[in-house]
Each structure stands twice: as structure tokens, then as C-alpha cells.
Design an enzyme around this catalytic site. Sequence first.
Site, PDB file in Angstrom:
ATOM      1  CD  GLU A  90      34.235  33.459  32.377  1.00 40.23           C
ATOM      2  OE1 GLU A  90      34.408  33.137  33.558  1.00 40.23           O
ATOM      3  OE2 GLU A  90      33.361  32.947  31.657  1.00 40.23           O
ATOM      4  CG  ASP A  91      32.516  37.097  29.432  1.00 41.90           C
ATOM      5  OD1 ASP A  91      33.324  36.261  28.981  1.00 41.90           O
ATOM      6  OD2 ASP A  91      31.425  36.788  29.905  1.00 41.90           O
TER       7      ASP A  91
END
Length: 172
Positions: free
Chosen positions: A61-62
Site C-alpha cells: 500500500e505505501d
Amino acid sequence: MNPLIKAIAFAADKHRNQRRKDAEASPYINHPIALANVLANEGNLSEEAVLIAAILHDTIEDTETTADELRQHFGNAITTIVLEVTDDKLLEKAERKRLQVEHAPHISREAKLVKLADKICNLRDITTSPPTKWPLERKQAYFDWAKAVVDGLRGVNPALEYIFDGAFGRRP
Ligand code: ZN
């Protein structure tokens, strides 16, 4: 080969240039390590796949990490758990948050445990070292949303749910 230590080294490298949003701009890796610590030492969980997925939970996600890369290093089972707790960043933020509430009851037991630990750690962070730019209402809204997500996965681990409720009890 110790896969848990390998995951910590992998996540530390992937998150190496990221900081949390608190006043001290804490190293991002503190967050996934905090999840694993909650699961292992407060939830008394020793399942390696859950602890490794907690360490890796924000890499897709990051960071630029891909699912294929995780599969190659950590196998399909762990990658599946990480994908279950990964938001689709192509969607609007409000929609991502709504989907977390909607999906929580239907994800795997392992993903529920990671998600529960994530919400415990985030509420604690907001209580003790909050993001500097968040007004009161945003903190309160985060608490209420986190509780809606956790309410959807209750039954997975009563001890950790009790710990979540304790953290929620400090709602600003
Ligand atoms: Zn997280």
C-alpha cells in the site's frame, strides 16, 4: 533462514525513507514492528505467517513493493494476507474507508488479526503522539471509523478486542 527477521529487514528497507506523521516524524518501520509486538506479546500469538504479514502489511500500500515481489520472497500464503489488508489506492479515500468496514467481516482470520493490531496501534499513536496537523474532529472521526472496522471482525480474538476497546476508551 529466519523468515520473520528477513521480513523485518525487507520492510525496513522498503520503508527506509518514510516517516510517521507525529511531531517527531518517527521512522515508519516502528509501526509494523509495533503491530507484530502487539500480536506476539499482548495477544500471545506465535503464528509466523501472521507476524510476518503484520511486518509486511503496509509494503504494497505505501511503497513500490509488488505482490509478485512479496510472493517471491515470502510465498503465496503471506502475500494473500497482505493483499487482504491492502487498500486499493485507485479508489477515493472515503470509498477505501467504507470498503474496509464492508470487507472486515469477510476477510481471513489471519487478515482480521493484522487489521485488529493495526487499529490498536493507530489509536494508541493518535492518543500518545498524534499527527501534528490533525484537528480534534479528525482524530475523533478516525477512532469512530476504526471501531466500525473492528466491530465487523469481532470474535476473532477476544483478548485483542479487549485491548482495542481499552485504546478506544481514550477517544479524544
Ligand atoms: Zn498500518
